[in-house]
Design a protein around this motif. Structure first.
Motif, short mmCIF file in Angstrom:
data_model
loop_
_atom_site.label_atom_id
_atom_site.label_comp_id
_atom_site.label_asym_id
_atom_site.label_seq_id
_atom_site.Cartn_x
_atom_site.Cartn_y
_atom_site.Cartn_z
N THR A 30 -0.20 43.41 69.86
CA THR A 30 -1.47 43.41 69.15
C THR A 30 -2.27 44.63 69.57
O THR A 30 -2.35 44.93 70.76
N ILE A 31 -2.82 45.36 68.58
CA ILE A 31 -3.64 46.53 68.87
C ILE A 31 -4.94 46.44 68.09
O ILE A 31 -5.06 45.66 67.16
N LYS A 32 -5.91 47.26 68.49
CA LYS A 32 -7.14 47.41 67.72
C LYS A 32 -6.93 48.54 66.73
O LYS A 32 -6.46 49.61 67.10
N ALA A 33 -7.28 48.28 65.46
CA ALA A 33 -7.05 49.30 64.44
C ALA A 33 -8.09 49.18 63.33
O ALA A 33 -8.75 48.15 63.18
N ALA A 34 -8.20 50.23 62.57
CA ALA A 34 -9.08 50.28 61.39
C ALA A 34 -8.40 51.17 60.36
O ALA A 34 -7.47 51.90 60.68
N VAL A 35 -8.87 51.09 59.14
CA VAL A 35 -8.36 51.94 58.07
C VAL A 35 -9.50 52.83 57.60
O VAL A 35 -10.61 52.37 57.37
N ASP A 36 -9.22 54.12 57.48
CA ASP A 36 -10.22 55.08 57.01
C ASP A 36 -10.47 54.86 55.52
O ASP A 36 -9.58 55.03 54.70
N THR A 37 -11.69 54.44 55.19
CA THR A 37 -12.04 54.20 53.79
C THR A 37 -12.99 55.26 53.24
O THR A 37 -13.52 55.11 52.15
N ASN A 38 -13.19 56.34 54.01
CA ASN A 38 -13.99 57.46 53.53
C ASN A 38 -13.11 58.34 52.66
O ASN A 38 -12.01 58.74 53.07
N PHE A 39 -13.55 58.63 51.43
CA PHE A 39 -12.75 59.46 50.54
C PHE A 39 -12.60 60.86 51.14
O PHE A 39 -13.56 61.47 51.56
N GLY A 40 -11.37 61.31 51.21
CA GLY A 40 -11.06 62.61 51.79
C GLY A 40 -9.59 62.67 52.15
O GLY A 40 -8.79 61.83 51.73
N SER A 48 -5.75 53.75 65.25
CA SER A 48 -5.60 52.77 66.32
C SER A 48 -6.37 53.25 67.55
O SER A 48 -6.58 54.44 67.75
N PHE A 49 -6.77 52.28 68.37
CA PHE A 49 -7.64 52.57 69.51
C PHE A 49 -7.12 51.91 70.77
O PHE A 49 -6.53 50.82 70.71
N LYS A 50 -7.36 52.55 71.91
CA LYS A 50 -7.05 51.94 73.20
C LYS A 50 -7.93 50.71 73.38
O LYS A 50 -9.00 50.60 72.77
N ASP A 51 -7.49 49.81 74.24
CA ASP A 51 -8.23 48.57 74.45
C ASP A 51 -9.69 48.78 74.83
O ASP A 51 -10.56 48.04 74.43
N ASP A 52 -9.96 49.83 75.61
CA ASP A 52 -11.32 50.05 76.09
C ASP A 52 -12.13 50.99 75.19
O ASP A 52 -13.24 51.36 75.53
N ALA A 53 -11.59 51.35 74.03
CA ALA A 53 -12.29 52.27 73.12
C ALA A 53 -12.48 51.60 71.77
O ALA A 53 -11.56 51.02 71.22
N GLU A 54 -13.68 51.69 71.25
CA GLU A 54 -13.99 51.19 69.90
C GLU A 54 -15.14 52.01 69.38
O GLU A 54 -16.25 51.88 69.87
N PRO A 55 -14.90 52.86 68.42
CA PRO A 55 -15.95 53.78 67.97
C PRO A 55 -17.01 53.16 67.08
O PRO A 55 -17.83 53.86 66.51
N GLY A 56 -17.01 51.85 66.94
CA GLY A 56 -18.05 51.19 66.15
C GLY A 56 -17.84 51.29 64.65
O GLY A 56 -18.81 51.30 63.89
N ILE A 57 -16.59 51.35 64.21
CA ILE A 57 -16.33 51.45 62.77
C ILE A 57 -15.69 50.19 62.22
O ILE A 57 -15.15 50.18 61.12
N GLY A 58 -15.75 49.11 62.99
CA GLY A 58 -15.23 47.84 62.49
C GLY A 58 -13.75 47.64 62.71
O GLY A 58 -13.08 47.07 61.86
N ALA A 59 -13.24 48.10 63.84
CA ALA A 59 -11.82 47.89 64.14
C ALA A 59 -11.55 46.41 64.37
O ALA A 59 -12.40 45.68 64.89
N GLY A 60 -10.38 45.97 63.96
CA GLY A 60 -9.96 44.60 64.18
C GLY A 60 -8.61 44.58 64.85
O GLY A 60 -7.96 45.61 65.03
N GLU A 61 -8.17 43.40 65.24
CA GLU A 61 -6.87 43.28 65.87
C GLU A 61 -5.78 43.10 64.81
O GLU A 61 -5.96 42.34 63.86
N VAL A 62 -4.69 43.82 64.98
CA VAL A 62 -3.55 43.72 64.07
C VAL A 62 -2.27 43.60 64.89
O VAL A 62 -2.19 44.10 66.01
N ASN A 63 -1.29 42.93 64.33
CA ASN A 63 0.02 42.81 64.95
C ASN A 63 0.88 43.97 64.49
O ASN A 63 0.97 44.22 63.29
N VAL A 64 1.54 44.64 65.42
CA VAL A 64 2.41 45.78 65.10
C VAL A 64 3.82 45.45 65.57
O VAL A 64 4.02 45.11 66.74
N ALA A 65 4.78 45.52 64.67
CA ALA A 65 6.18 45.29 65.03
C ALA A 65 6.71 46.49 65.80
O ALA A 65 6.54 47.63 65.40
#
Length: 85
Positions: A30-40, A48-65
């Motif tokens: 399980t990792i913390k991740a977000a999807v870039d929804t800004n057009f560009g 994806s982000f390290k456990d101790d980093a969250e830039p405040g953009i709404g990252a959530g936990e996702v399962n990665v195979a």
């Protein structure tokens, strides 16, 4: 590579196979991740982000195979694509 057959990198097919049968995933994390929804240039890119980093953009936990039961997937795939023969 360890993640794909050298002669057949079937990324989309693997994702579909795991959606049909999640037990194809042998190892995951399980990792913390977000999807870039800004057009560009990076629109739709997964971030994806390290456990101790969250830039405040709404990252959530996702399962990665991390590992797939490749022999079982290959059998499932070949059975599916030859079923219409």
């Amino acid at each position: 590579t360890d993640n794909a057959w050298m002669d057949m990198p079937l990324w989309d097919e693997v994702i579909a196979g795991v959606a049909i049968d999640p037990t194809l995933t042998v190892r995951s994390t399980t990792i913390k991740a977000a999807v870039d929804t800004n057009f560009g240039r990076s629109y739709g890119q997964m971030l994806s982000f390290k456990d101790d980093a969250e830039p405040g953009i709404g990252a959530g936990e996702v399962n990665v195979a991390l590992e797939l039961d490749a022999p079982r997937f290959r059998t499932m795939f070949v059975d599916a694509v030859t079923a219409a023969e």
